[in-house]
Scaffold this active site. Structure first.
Site, short mmCIF file in Angstrom:
data_model
loop_
_atom_site.label_atom_id
_atom_site.label_comp_id
_atom_site.label_asym_id
_atom_site.label_seq_id
_atom_site.Cartn_x
_atom_site.Cartn_y
_atom_site.Cartn_z
N SER A 215 0.86 -1.17 0.00
CA SER A 215 0.00 0.00 0.00
C SER A 215 0.90 1.23 0.00
CB SER A 215 -0.87 -0.03 1.26
OG SER A 215 -1.59 1.16 1.40
N LYS B 31 -1.11 -1.00 -4.40
CA LYS B 31 -2.31 -0.21 -4.07
C LYS B 31 -1.88 1.23 -3.86
CE LYS B 31 -4.61 0.04 0.37
NZ LYS B 31 -5.19 -0.76 1.46
N LYS C 275 -2.89 4.97 -2.51
CA LYS C 275 -3.81 5.78 -1.73
C LYS C 275 -4.20 6.97 -2.59
CE LYS C 275 -3.94 3.77 2.36
NZ LYS C 275 -5.20 3.28 2.93
N ASP D 162 -7.16 3.06 -2.96
CA ASP D 162 -7.85 3.08 -1.67
C ASP D 162 -8.07 4.54 -1.27
OD1 ASP D 162 -8.85 2.75 0.89
OD2 ASP D 162 -7.09 1.70 1.69
N GLU E 66 -11.02 0.68 -3.27
CA GLU E 66 -11.31 0.36 -1.87
C GLU E 66 -11.97 1.55 -1.17
OE1 GLU E 66 -7.76 -1.18 -0.06
OE2 GLU E 66 -8.56 -1.05 1.98
N ASP F 43 -13.64 -1.88 3.16
CA ASP F 43 -12.70 -2.01 4.27
C ASP F 43 -13.43 -1.51 5.52
OD1 ASP F 43 -10.74 -1.50 6.21
OD2 ASP F 43 -9.30 -0.58 4.87
N LYS G 155 -9.51 -7.00 8.10
CA LYS G 155 -8.47 -6.59 9.04
C LYS G 155 -8.83 -7.19 10.40
CE LYS G 155 -7.12 -2.28 6.82
NZ LYS G 155 -7.24 -0.81 6.85
N GLY H 151 -3.83 -4.04 6.18
CA GLY H 151 -2.82 -3.74 7.20
C GLY H 151 -3.11 -2.42 7.89
O1 OSB Z 1 -7.10 1.66 4.62
O2 OSB Z 1 -5.85 -0.01 4.32
C1 OSB Z 1 -6.05 1.08 4.86
C2 OSB Z 1 -2.95 2.16 6.85
C3 OSB Z 1 -3.55 2.79 7.92
C4 OSB Z 1 -4.93 2.88 7.96
C5 OSB Z 1 -5.71 2.33 6.95
C6 OSB Z 1 -5.11 1.69 5.88
C7 OSB Z 1 -3.70 1.63 5.82
C8 OSB Z 1 -2.96 1.04 4.72
C9 OSB Z 1 -1.57 0.56 5.00
O3 OSB Z 1 -3.38 0.98 3.58
C10 OSB Z 1 -1.47 -0.93 5.00
C11 OSB Z 1 -0.13 -1.38 5.57
O4 OSB Z 1 0.84 -1.34 4.83
O5 OSB Z 1 -0.09 -1.77 6.75
MG MG Z 2 -8.27 0.54 3.27
#
Ligand code: OSB
Ligand code: MG
Length: 374
Positions: A135, A161, A163, A188, A213, A238, A262, A290
C-alpha cells in the site's frame, strides 16, 4: 485455559517514512501490545487502533481505557475452553473491536502453543505461503510515485495499491497505469469521496483496476451499493465491514465484489474467520488489510492470510518497509516472488524481542489474580 496474567503496554515506533492517506499523515505509531499468560504460556496480541479516530472510531487512547477499565478486569482469572470463547465473554462491551482483538489474538497465540501447532493451522489456514502486495501513501507528484512503484516491483510485490484523495487521483493513477500496463493495481480512498463524486469515480474505470477500496462513507454500506451499480470497477469494502452481518448485508445488496479483512476491525481471529466464511460461501474473494503493524500484528496477519478464501495479495509486506528494527525475529521477509512463507513453528512462529519492547515502552499496566498493579 486459565488466564493468570495480562500486561498492556504502549510502545512508540517511528516509521521509516511518513505514510499519507486521505485522512492525514502518519509518522510514528503509538502501538498497544497485549501479553497474556494462561496456564503458564505467554501469548502476544497487538491493538491496531490508530492515534486518531480518522480511520475508524477507536484510538490508541480509547483502547487503553477500554482494556484497563473493562476488558482486563473481565478476563482476569477466567477459565476458557479456547480462544474463540473470548468473543462471547467480551460481548457485553459494545464496539471497541480493535481493543478486544488485541486480547483475543493473544489467547489464540497461547492456544496454538498449548496444542503445539502453528497459529495459522489453528485458525484454519491451509496455505504454505501467502501472496503480498504493498500500500503506497499519497505522493507529492506522479513522477515520485512511479519511482516508488518501480522499487516495490523490483522487490517482487505482486500488487500495488495507491492511496488516493480528491485532487490526488486520476493523474496519479493514469501515470502509473501508463508506465506499468500489466500491473495488478488498485486504489484506496479511505472514505474521501461522496455519492456526488460518482461521475468522477467512474473515470477510474479507464485504468483496469483490480478494485477501488472504500471510496465512500466509513459506515455507509448503502451508498456503496448505489455506486457499485454505476461503475465498472469492483468496489472493495474495508471500513464498512466490522462483522459477518456487515459482510452479509454488503454482499446481499451488492455494495462490493471484494472484501478487505483486518483482524482488529473485525475483533480478532474468530471474527475474521466468520467474515471470511460469509464471503467464501458466496465466492467473493478476500484479502488481508494492514494497519502499519509491528511484527506482532504482522505475524497475526500472516496467520489469517493462510485461510483458503484469501485469494488476492494482501497489504502484508516486509518488516523492513516500515521499521529500522522490528520487535520480532526473524523479521518478516518477502521472497523475490512476492510471497511470505507460513511459519513452521508452533504459536506465532516468530520470537518476540522482549528487551527491545522494554526499551520502546512508554507506559504499561499489568493484572494478576484479579488485582491490578501499576
Ligand atoms: O485503509 O488499508 C487502509 C494504513 C492505515 C490505515 C488504513 C489503511 C492503511 C494502509 C496501510 O493501507 C497498509 C499497511 O501497509 O499496513
Ligand atoms: Mg483501506
Amino acid at each position: 485455559m486459565k488466564i493468570e496474567r495480562v500486561t498492556l503496554r504502549e510502545i512508540h515506533m517511528r516509521l521509516k517514512a511518513p505514510f499519507e492517506t486521505s485522512f492525514g499523515v502518519i509518522e510514528r505509531r503509538r502501538i498497544l501490545l497485549v501479553e497474556v499468560i494462561a496456564d503458564g504460556v505467554t501469548g502476544w496480541g497487538e491493538i491496531t487502533a490508530l492515534e486518531t479516530p480518522s480511520y475508524n472510531s477507536e484510538t490508541t487512547d480509547t483502547a487503553w481505557h477500554v482494556v484497563c477499565d473493562f476488558i482486563a478486569p473481565l478476563v482476569m482469572g477466567r477459565e476458557l475452553a479456547c480462544a474463540a470463547e473470548a468473543a462471547e465473554l467480551l460481548a457485553g462491551i459494545r464496539g471497541h473491536s480493535m481493543a478486544k482483538a488485541g486480547v483475543e489474538n493473544a489467547l489464540w497465540d497461547v492456544e496454538s502453543q498449548q496444542k503445539g501447532i502453528p497459529l495459522w493451522r489453528l485458525v484454519g489456514g491451509t496455505r504454505h505461503e501467502i501472496a503480498c502486495g504493498v500500500s503506497l501513501g499519497i505522493r507529492p507528484d506522479p513522477a515520485s510515485l512511479i519511482d516508488k512503484v518501480e522499487r516495490e516491483l523490483s522487490c517482487g510485490y505482486q500488487r500495488i495499491k495507491l492511496k488516493i484523495k480528491p485532487g490526488k487521483d486520476l493523474e496519479f493513477v493514469a501515470a502509473v497505469r501508463k508506465k506499468f500496463p500489466k500491473l495488478m493495481l488498485s486504489v484506496d480512498a479511505n472514505s474521501a469521496y461522496s455519492p456526488e463524486d460518482t461521475d468522477h469515480l467512474r473515470e477510474l474505470d479507464a485504468f483496469d483496476l483490480l478494485m477501488m477500496e472504500q471510496p465512500l462513507g466509513w459506515d455507509d454500506i448503502y451508498s456503496h451499493a448505489r455506486l457499485q451499480g454505476q461503475i465498472r470497477t469492483s468496489i472493495c469494502l474495508d471500513e464498512c465491514i466490522n462483522n459477518s452481518r456487515d459482510a452479509q448485508t454488503a454482499l446481499e445488496i451488492q455494495a462490493c465484489r471484494i472484501v478487505n479483512i483486518k483482524l482488529g476491525r473485525v475483533g480478532g481471529h474468530g471474527g475474521a474467520r466468520s467474515v471470511h466464511d460469509v464471503c467464501a460461501e458466496r465466492g467473493v474473494p478476500v484479502w488481508c488489510g494492514g494497519m502499519l503493524e509491528s511484527g506482532i500484528g504482522r505475524a497475526h496477519n500472516i496467520a489469517m492470510s493462510t485461510l483458503p478464501g484469501f485469494t488476492l495479495p494482501g497489504d502484508v509486506s516486509a518488516s523492513s518497509r516500515y521499521w529500522n528494527e522490528d520487535i520480532i525475529e526473524p523479521e518478516v521477509e518477502v521472497s523475490a516472488r512476492g510471497t511470505i512463507s507460513s511459519p513452521a513453528n508452533s504459536g506465532l512462529g516468530f520470537t518476540v524481542k522482549r528487551e527491545l519492547i522494554e526499551r520502546l515502552t512508554v507506559r504499561s499496566r499489568h493484572w494478576t489474580n484479579g488485582a491490578r498493579s501499576a
